[in-house]
Scaffold this motif. Structure first.
Motif, PDB file in Angstrom:
ATOM      1  N   VAL A  73       8.569  -0.399  -1.362  1.00 34.18           N
ATOM      2  CA  VAL A  73       7.374  -1.303  -1.357  1.00 34.18           C
ATOM      3  C   VAL A  73       6.162  -0.216  -1.588  1.00 34.18           C
ATOM      4  CG1 VAL A  73       5.828  -2.457   0.303  1.00 34.18           C
ATOM      5  CG2 VAL A  73       8.183  -2.914   0.520  1.00 34.18           C
ATOM      6  N   LYS A  74       6.022   0.816  -1.033  1.00 34.01           N
ATOM      7  CA  LYS A  74       4.899   1.473  -1.293  1.00 34.01           C
ATOM      8  C   LYS A  74       4.792   2.245  -2.732  1.00 34.01           C
ATOM      9  CE  LYS A  74       3.004   6.104   0.208  1.00 34.01           C
ATOM     10  NZ  LYS A  74       3.154   7.355   1.407  1.00 34.01           N
ATOM     11  N   ALA A  75       5.994   2.474  -3.501  1.00 34.77           N
ATOM     12  CA  ALA A  75       5.937   2.844  -4.738  1.00 34.77           C
ATOM     13  C   ALA A  75       5.293   1.897  -5.669  1.00 34.77           C
ATOM     14  CB  ALA A  75       7.317   3.457  -5.232  1.00 34.77           C
ATOM     15  N   VAL A  76       5.988   0.640  -5.280  1.00 37.74           N
ATOM     16  CA  VAL A  76       5.661  -0.260  -6.580  1.00 37.74           C
ATOM     17  C   VAL A  76       4.108  -0.660  -6.382  1.00 37.74           C
ATOM     18  CG1 VAL A  76       8.048  -1.020  -7.092  1.00 37.74           C
ATOM     19  CG2 VAL A  76       6.466  -2.176  -5.160  1.00 37.74           C
ATOM     20  N   GLU A  77       3.685  -0.809  -4.943  1.00 38.37           N
ATOM     21  CA  GLU A  77       2.505  -1.150  -4.799  1.00 38.37           C
ATOM     22  C   GLU A  77       1.415  -0.154  -5.404  1.00 38.37           C
ATOM     23  OE1 GLU A  77       2.099  -1.763  -0.506  1.00 38.37           O
ATOM     24  OE2 GLU A  77       2.067  -3.852  -0.525  1.00 38.37           O
ATOM     25  N   GLY A  78       1.877   1.099  -5.199  1.00 37.22           N
ATOM     26  CA  GLY A  78       0.869   2.304  -5.617  1.00 37.22           C
ATOM     27  C   GLY A  78       0.764   2.292  -7.217  1.00 37.22           C
ATOM     28  N   THR A  79       1.645   1.495  -8.187  1.00 40.22           N
ATOM     29  CA  THR A  79       1.329   1.420  -9.484  1.00 40.22           C
ATOM     30  C   THR A  79      -0.075   0.633  -9.914  1.00 40.22           C
ATOM     31  OG1 THR A  79       2.735  -0.538  -9.697  1.00 40.22           O
ATOM     32  CG2 THR A  79       3.675   1.639  -9.957  1.00 40.22           C
ATOM     33  N   GLY A  80      -0.410  -0.137  -8.844  1.00 38.65           N
ATOM     34  CA  GLY A  80      -1.601  -1.238  -9.226  1.00 38.65           C
ATOM     35  C   GLY A  80      -1.388  -2.393 -10.126  1.00 38.65           C
ATOM     36  N   GLU A  81       0.146  -2.249 -10.542  1.00 33.87           N
ATOM     37  CA  GLU A  81       0.380  -3.393 -11.552  1.00 33.87           C
ATOM     38  C   GLU A  81       1.167  -4.478 -11.284  1.00 33.87           C
ATOM     39  OE1 GLU A  81      -0.275  -3.436 -14.520  1.00 33.87           O
ATOM     40  OE2 GLU A  81      -0.630  -1.372 -14.974  1.00 33.87           O
ATOM     41  N   VAL A  82       1.219  -4.825  -9.797  1.00 31.47           N
ATOM     42  CA  VAL A  82       1.923  -5.651  -8.839  1.00 31.47           C
ATOM     43  C   VAL A  82       1.397  -6.422  -7.879  1.00 31.47           C
ATOM     44  CG1 VAL A  82       4.129  -4.448  -9.362  1.00 31.47           C
ATOM     45  CG2 VAL A  82       3.104  -4.116  -7.128  1.00 31.47           C
ATOM     46  N   THR A  83       1.724  -7.517  -7.363  1.00 29.03           N
ATOM     47  CA  THR A  83       1.131  -8.172  -6.409  1.00 29.03           C
ATOM     48  C   THR A  83       1.921  -9.144  -5.537  1.00 29.03           C
ATOM     49  OG1 THR A  83      -0.782  -9.838  -5.876  1.00 29.03           O
ATOM     50  CG2 THR A  83       0.866 -10.332  -7.613  1.00 29.03           C
ATOM     51  N   ASP A  84       1.616  -9.636  -4.470  1.00 29.01           N
ATOM     52  CA  ASP A  84       2.624 -10.292  -3.391  1.00 29.01           C
ATOM     53  C   ASP A  84       4.026  -9.445  -3.339  1.00 29.01           C
ATOM     54  OD1 ASP A  84       0.614 -12.178  -3.100  1.00 29.01           O
ATOM     55  OD2 ASP A  84       1.452 -13.481  -4.767  1.00 29.01           O
ATOM     56  N   VAL A  85       3.972  -8.193  -2.873  1.00 31.61           N
ATOM     57  CA  VAL A  85       5.084  -7.455  -2.605  1.00 31.61           C
ATOM     58  C   VAL A  85       5.624  -7.918  -1.284  1.00 31.61           C
ATOM     59  CG1 VAL A  85       6.343  -5.367  -2.388  1.00 31.61           C
ATOM     60  CG2 VAL A  85       4.149  -5.622  -3.628  1.00 31.61           C
ATOM     61  N   THR A  86       7.016  -8.191  -1.276  1.00 29.48           N
ATOM     62  CA  THR A  86       7.766  -8.780   0.169  1.00 29.48           C
ATOM     63  C   THR A  86       8.928  -7.936   0.772  1.00 29.48           C
ATOM     64  OG1 THR A  86       9.103 -10.528  -1.042  1.00 29.48           O
ATOM     65  CG2 THR A  86       6.883 -11.023  -0.381  1.00 29.48           C
TER      66      THR A  86
END
Length: 755
Positions: free
Chosen positions: A103-116
């Protein structure tokens, strides 16, 4: 046309004559046409088929609701976190740590939204060994594949830190990127290699560089012009990348074939001692006429796709029709002009061993090369026509027999690409842990007020019954768009990647769960879409289009053959023989790709089905293309018959003299189509193998054995036309500018053979 009269009639003859007399004007008009078409097409831009127009039925309704609401659905991505040896469960600390890291890694890319997190959405498998982190890519879904690489690398980084777990990403964006990287150049390479392959075969056929370049040059310019026309026409009927690729394939095949027919006849007449002008007139009146008859027939066959109601098919049909028409016009106009300009220089660039210097030696070599084999075959066929028909037709019917058990379906990811790619293995693991989770059914719910108590209650009831009915094992996810009063309900179907079982689950949702829940609320629309629903709707619509398309193509092709040859017998046998070659191609497809006979030879193990769109597509394409050879051979037979030969002699003359050009044309088509049979995608492989096999059968068994044997059995009845059909328009005007002997050629009713 009296004896000694060298005048010829007919569109092809007049077009060829005008072009030969106005050489520079004809070439200039063609170049101007190609440049204008490309320029206007580029300026207009190409409008592609929208998702909402791809299909009818519920899939169309759902796409239309989303489009009208202005909702741009993002590309969804999923990270599968799975214990490799089963020792870890989702409730264990190490597992939770991995989930948090993802969760932290994908959010840190700035390319994603609505991570669950799976702990929030309950996306944990029943055995507790697998969990899903889900999120959406920012920006437009169509271009998400271009932005997903940082996210993939972030997930790979987490995987390195958690060796006891399998951490893999899959979704629309990641699959697009993976396939573009693995196969993106695959299709382009096939398209680009088709031209050199065709040129190489033409070099062998003609033995001279200039003569070999002419057909390729005209085919390429016809394709370029059609690409421009597609841009203009797309504003009325949208096009697609698939239509563009099919257009290139068909354009190269017919463009080269038509020029090959014309050029070989012109060269043959010059080698027979005629001057250049007369040779061109003969080629225009004979091969030119065959090209027009064949071209119009192919156009009619391609037009059959317009009756499917499927936007993709309509685009393919119109694009193919246009390129055939452009290639046909070019072959009977600019080609005679170029031949007139070049004269003997068409023999420039002679290739040693393929192009002997002596004309006598060349004629002998060509005669031996083209006619010795087929002369021997024809001798046996014409001596025993009943045996030949029985053996050849029996063999083709046996080859076609497997087609009776044909199974069609939209190929799933694992069937389309095999398990060579890691992402396909991820797809399979995800489906095992969460059946249907990789491609859930999507219910698009539209209401006057999506937050009304009755609607909310119906949504909750739908979620509960979807699972209790056995259609889904959950979890069922609901996403609300309050402003547009629309909700998306994602339902993983029991059956997963098994489309037959998933189809049963879909039927339960549509026929049982929805009417009892959302269907009870007034003003609510709830069409169900998704991969399984799209496949079912596509199959249903295609099944409804089969009979109209088959009827249209067969009836119009029959009418064209009847008018072109003024023979009821020729028209009937043409249709029957073409249907036989199509049936044989179907049989080969089913044997190889469905039953797996020899599948390892083409890399098609484990497919087990034919992709849904292929049978109808192959019928239309093959029925059109096979007319090339048929019209060319029968025209030559008819020409010889009108010059006074007996029917048996005319058959032998027509088949033997056209053997070289038909063989060359067939080899080019088979080689080009076979290139597509080497691609990694099973759908393209099936198309390439089916087309190549059908053309090979058509040019050998059909034209070399069945056609002459059937015509030998029929004798003078080949030219039978009932009296009540004599009022039909006479389109048989183009004949060779030679004296035509009209002695005693009579049909069974005592009438002269129609000319």
């Amino acid at each position: 046309m009296g004896n000694g009269d060298t005048r010829v009639r007919g569109l092809a003859a007049r077009a060829g004559g005008w072009s030969a007399r106005h050489r520079w004007a004809a070439v200039g008009i063609w170049v101007l046409f190609v440049v204008l078409a490309m320029g206007l097409g580029s300026a207009a831009g190409r409008v592609d088929v929208k998702d909402s127009d791809q299909l009818k039925g519920e899939t169309h309704t759902a796409a239309k609701i989303v489009e009208d609401a202005g909702i741009d659905e993002p590309a969804g991505e999923t990270v599968l976190i799975q214990a490799k040896d089963g020792s870890l469960k989702a409730t264990d600390g190490a597992f939770r740590s991995a989930v948090t890291a993802v969760v932290k890694a994908v959010e840190g890319t700035g390319e994603v939204t609505d991570v669950t997190s799976p702990y929030e959405t309950r996306t944990i498998s029943k055995d507790g060994r697998s969990a899903l982190v889900q999120f959406d890519m920012r920006g437009e879904a169509d271009t998400a594949g271009e932005r997903v690489e940082p996210v993939l690398k972030a997930v790979e980084g987490v995987q390195k830190d958690h060796a006891s777990l399998r951490i893999e990403e899959i979704g629309g964006a990641s699959m697009t990127k993976t396939f573009d990287d693995a196969f993106g150049d695959d299709f382009q390479k096939a398209e680009y290699s088709a031209v050199p392959v065709a040129l190489g075969i033409l070099l062998i056929a003609f033995g001279a560089l200039v003569a070999a370049l002419l057909p390729v040059l005209l085919a390429v310019t016809a394709i370029m012009a059609t690409m421009g026309l597609m841009g203009i026409v797309s504003h009325v009927m949208p096009m697609s990348d698939t239509a563009n690729s099919v257009m290139l394939l068909v354009g190269l095949a017919v463009g080269v074939d038509y020029c090959l027919f014309y050029l070989r006849r012109e060269r043959e007449e010059r080698e027979a001692g005629r001057d250049a002008q007369t040779a061109l007139r003969v080629a225009a009146a004979t091969s030119g006429r065959a090209i027009i008859v064949s071209g119009v027939t192919v156009c009619v066959a391609m037009a059959g796709m317009l009756f499917t109601g499927l936007a993709e098919f309509e685009a393919m049909g119109l694009a193919s029709l246009m390129v055939v028409a452009v290639a046909m016009v070019g072959s009977v106009t600019v080609l005679p002009a170029l031949l007139s300009l070049l004269g003997e220089r068409v023999e420039k660039g002679k290739i040693p061993f393929l192009h002997p210097q002596s004309k006598l030696r060349r004629n002998r070599a060509r005669g031996n090369r083209e006619s010795r084999f087929w002369t021997a075959v024809l001798k046996g066929v014409l001596a025993r026509p009943v045996v030949s028909v029985t053996v050849a037709a029996g063999a083709l019917l046996a080859i076609a027999a497997p087609a009776l058990g044909m199974k069609t379906e939209q190929l799933t990811l694992d069937k389309e690409f095999g398990d060579s790619l890691p992402i396909v293995q991820t797809y399979n693991r995800l489906n095992e842990a969460f059946p249907g989770g990789s491609e859930p059914a999507e219910v698009v719910v539209k209401a006057d007020d999506i937050n009304a108590p009755a609607v909310k209650s119906a949504l909750a009831d739908f979620r509960e019954r979807a699972i209790s009915s056995g259609a889904s094992r959950g979890p069922v996810e609901i996403k609300l768009h309050d402003e547009q009063n629309i909700a998306f309900v994602y339902v993983p179907l029991v059956g997963g990647s098994d489309l037959d079982k998933a189809g049963v689950s879909l039927d339960k949702l549509r026929d049982e769960v929805r009417p009892a829940t959302l269907g009870e609320v007034d003003g609510v629309e709830a069409p169900i879409t998704g991969q399984v629903a799209g496949s079912k709707d596509f199959n249903d619509q295609l099944a409804g289009a089969v009979i109209p398309v088959f009827a249209f193509v067969v009836v119009f092709a029959f009418g064209l053959m009847l008018l072109s040859f003024r023979s009821l017998t020729v028209a009937v046998t043409s249709i029957v023989l073409n249907l036989l070659s199509v049936g044989a191609a179907y049989g080969i497809l089913v044997a190889v790709f469905q039953h797996g006979w020899g599948a390892s030879l083409v890399g098609a193990e484990g497919v087990g089905a034919i992709i849904t769109w292929l049978p109808l597509f192959l019928f239309v394409i093959l029925f059109g293309l096979s007319m090339d050879y048929h019209v060319f051979v029968v025209s030559r037979i008819r020409e010889a018959r009108l010059r006074g030969r007996t029917t048996k002699d005319a058959i032998q003359h027509g088949v033997v003299t056209t053997a070289g050009v038909v063989t060359s044309a067939a080899v080019i088509m088979v080689a080009v189509f076979a290139i597509f049979g080497t691609l990694s995608m099973q759908s393209m492989k099936q198309m390439g193998v089916g087309l190549a096999a059908a053309v090979l059968i058509d040019a050998t068994v059909i034209r070399g054995v069945l056609l002459p044997a059937v015509m030998a059995l029929l004798g003078e009845r080949n030219w039978y036309l009932p009296k009540w059909l004599h009022r039909l328009p006479d389109l048989t005007h183009d004949e060779a500018p030679e004296a035509v002997t009209r002695k005693a050629a009579r049909d069974d009713e005592g009438e002269r053979v129609p000319v």
